[in-house]
Design an enzyme around this catalytic site. Structure first.
Site, short mmCIF file in Angstrom:
data_model
loop_
_atom_site.label_atom_id
_atom_site.label_comp_id
_atom_site.label_asym_id
_atom_site.label_seq_id
_atom_site.Cartn_x
_atom_site.Cartn_y
_atom_site.Cartn_z
N ASP A 101 0.83 -1.21 0.00
CA ASP A 101 0.00 0.00 0.00
C ASP A 101 0.87 1.26 0.00
OD1 ASP A 101 -2.30 1.46 0.00
OD2 ASP A 101 -2.71 1.21 2.13
N GLY A 102 0.32 2.33 -0.55
CA GLY A 102 0.99 3.63 -0.45
C GLY A 102 1.61 4.14 -1.74
N ARG B 277 -11.35 2.09 -9.41
CA ARG B 277 -10.45 3.23 -9.63
C ARG B 277 -10.65 3.80 -11.04
NH1 ARG B 277 -4.96 2.65 -6.19
NH2 ARG B 277 -6.05 2.16 -4.26
N HIS C 201 2.90 3.61 -8.84
CA HIS C 201 2.81 2.18 -9.17
C HIS C 201 4.07 1.71 -9.89
CE1 HIS C 201 -1.20 2.27 -7.66
NE2 HIS C 201 -1.72 2.92 -8.67
N GLU D 276 -11.80 -4.50 -5.24
CA GLU D 276 -12.27 -3.11 -5.08
C GLU D 276 -11.51 -2.16 -6.00
OE1 GLU D 276 -11.37 -5.11 -2.52
OE2 GLU D 276 -13.36 -5.53 -1.67
N ASN D 277 -10.30 -2.52 -6.39
CA ASN D 277 -9.50 -1.64 -7.26
C ASN D 277 -10.11 -1.43 -8.64
OD1 ASN D 277 -6.24 -2.78 -6.01
ND2 ASN D 277 -7.52 -1.06 -5.35
N ARG E 48 0.11 7.68 -2.48
CA ARG E 48 0.63 8.73 -1.59
C ARG E 48 2.08 9.06 -1.91
NH1 ARG E 48 -1.53 5.87 3.62
NH2 ARG E 48 -2.13 4.38 1.99
N ARG F 161 -5.36 -2.70 8.80
CA ARG F 161 -6.52 -3.53 8.44
C ARG F 161 -6.12 -4.56 7.40
NH1 ARG F 161 -8.12 1.81 6.99
NH2 ARG F 161 -7.53 2.20 4.83
#
Ligand code: FPP
Length: 262
Positions: free
Chosen positions: A28-29, A79, A45, A75-76, A32, A202
Site C-alpha cells: 500500500d501507499g 479506480r 505504481h 475493489e481496485n 501517496r 486492516r
C-alpha cells in the site's frame, strides 16, 4: 541473474532456521508516494514495481518458500479507468520482463483471484508465465489479482453447494480441511507473516480464510520506499513474536522440545 549471493544483514540479524515459510504482503501507499512528490499516481505504481522486484529477489535469496503479493484487489476495479489500465499494463510488462529471472531462479508464478475479470491479454500473459515457470521448485510467487477474500469464500461455498446438491458430498463430510479444497490455491500453506505498508491497520479483504494465526506487521513506510532493509526488519520482528496458535506457552515449549529431538 542468479540469487545465490550472501546477504548483508548487519542491522537486522536473522535466525535462518526460523524464517516464515509463507510471507504475504499488502503493498500500500503507491498513490501517496507519488502525490507527495507531485507526480501522477501511476508513477507511484511504476516505483512500486521496483519494490516488488526487490522483495521477490530477497525472499528467494533468503529461502522463503511462498511469497504472496496483493497486486490488485476486487475493489481496485472502481479506480479511474486510466489507473486500472496502467496497472494492467504494468503487470503484463512485469511478467514479460521477469520471466527469465524467475526461470533462472526456479520461481514458480501463480495467481489467485477472480482472474476471469482481467483483460484477455493479461489472462494470456499470466497463463503463459504460470506455465513457463511451473517447474520452479524453490519459491512460489503468488500474485493476488482481482482478489477479494469474501468473494473467494463465497465462490468456494457455491462450488461446495453444487457438490452437495449433486450428491458428490455429504454435509457431515464438511470440515475446514475439506472447505480449503474449494479455495483458489488449496495447496498454499497459510501465511505466517503478513506485511502491510503505509501504516493502515486492516486486512482489506486479503486472505481472510487463510490468516487466523498469521502474524501481522505494519510499517509506515510507503510501498515504493520498501526495500531490502525494510523486509529484513519485518522478518526480524516476526522472529521476536511468540506464536502460540491458541495454546499455552508451556505447551508450545514442550512441542518445540519434542520436535527438536527428532
Ligand atoms: C496500493 O497503493 C497499491 C496498489 C493498488 C497496486 C499495487 C501494485 C503494484 C505495486 C505494481 C504492480 C504489481 C506487480 C506485481 C507488477 P495505493 O494506490 O492504494 O496507494 P495509496 O493508498 O497511497 O493511494
Amino acid at each position: 541473474m542468479e540469487m545465490g549471493a550472501a546477504l548483508t544483514e548487519s542491522a537486522f540479524p536473522l535466525n535462518h532456521q526460523r524464517l516464515p515459510r509463507h510471507v504475504a504482503v499488502i503493498m500500500d501507499g503507491n498513490g501517496r508516494w507519488a502525490q507527495r512528490r507531485g507526480y501522477p499516481r501511476i508513477r507511484g505504481h511504476v516505483a512500486g514495481v521496483d519494490s516488488v522486484r526487490t522483495v521477490v529477489r530477497q525472499a528467494r535469496k533468503l529461502g522463503i518458500s511462498y511469497l504472496t503479493l496483493f497486486a490488485f484487489s476486487e475493489e481496485n476495479w472502481q479506480r479511474p479507468n486510466l489507473e486500472v489500465r496502467a496497472l494492467m499494463a504494468l503487470l503484463s510488462r512485469y511478467l514479460d520482463r521477469e520471466l527469465k529471472e524467475m526461470q533462472d531462479n526456479q520461481i514458480a508464478l501463480r495467481a489467485i483471484g477472480d482472474l476471469k475479470r482481467l483483460p484477455g491479454a493479461v489472462q494470456q500473459d499470466l497463463a503463459r508465465t504460470i506455465e513457463a515457470t511451473a517447474d520452479g521448485a524453490k519459491m512460489i510467487l503468488t500474485l493476488a489479482l482481482s482478489y477479494g477474500g469474501r468473494t473467494e469464500i463465497v465462490q468456494a461455498v457455491q462450488a461446495l453447494a453444487a457438490d452437495l446438491l449433486s450428491g458428490r458430498l455429504k454435509p457431515q463430510e464438511i470440515d475446514a480441511a475439506l472447505f480449503r479444497r474449494y479455495l483458489y490455491a488449496p495447496d498454499l500453506p497459510d501465511p505466517d507473516l503478513l506485511i502491510r505498508t503505509s501504516g493502515e491497520y486492516r486486512l482489506s479483504n486479503f486472505l481472510l480464510w487463510q490468516s487466523p494465526y498469521t502474524e501481522l506487521y505494519v510499517t509506515d513506510t510507503l510501498w515504493p520506499d520498501f526495500k531490502e532493509d525494510d523486509f529484513l526488519k519485518a522478518l526480524a520482528a516476526y522472529q521476536e513474536r511468540e506464536r502460540r496458535f491458541g495454546q499455552t506457552r508451556e505447551q508450545i515449549a514442550a512441542l518445540n522440545n519434542t520436535s527438536s529431538r527428532h
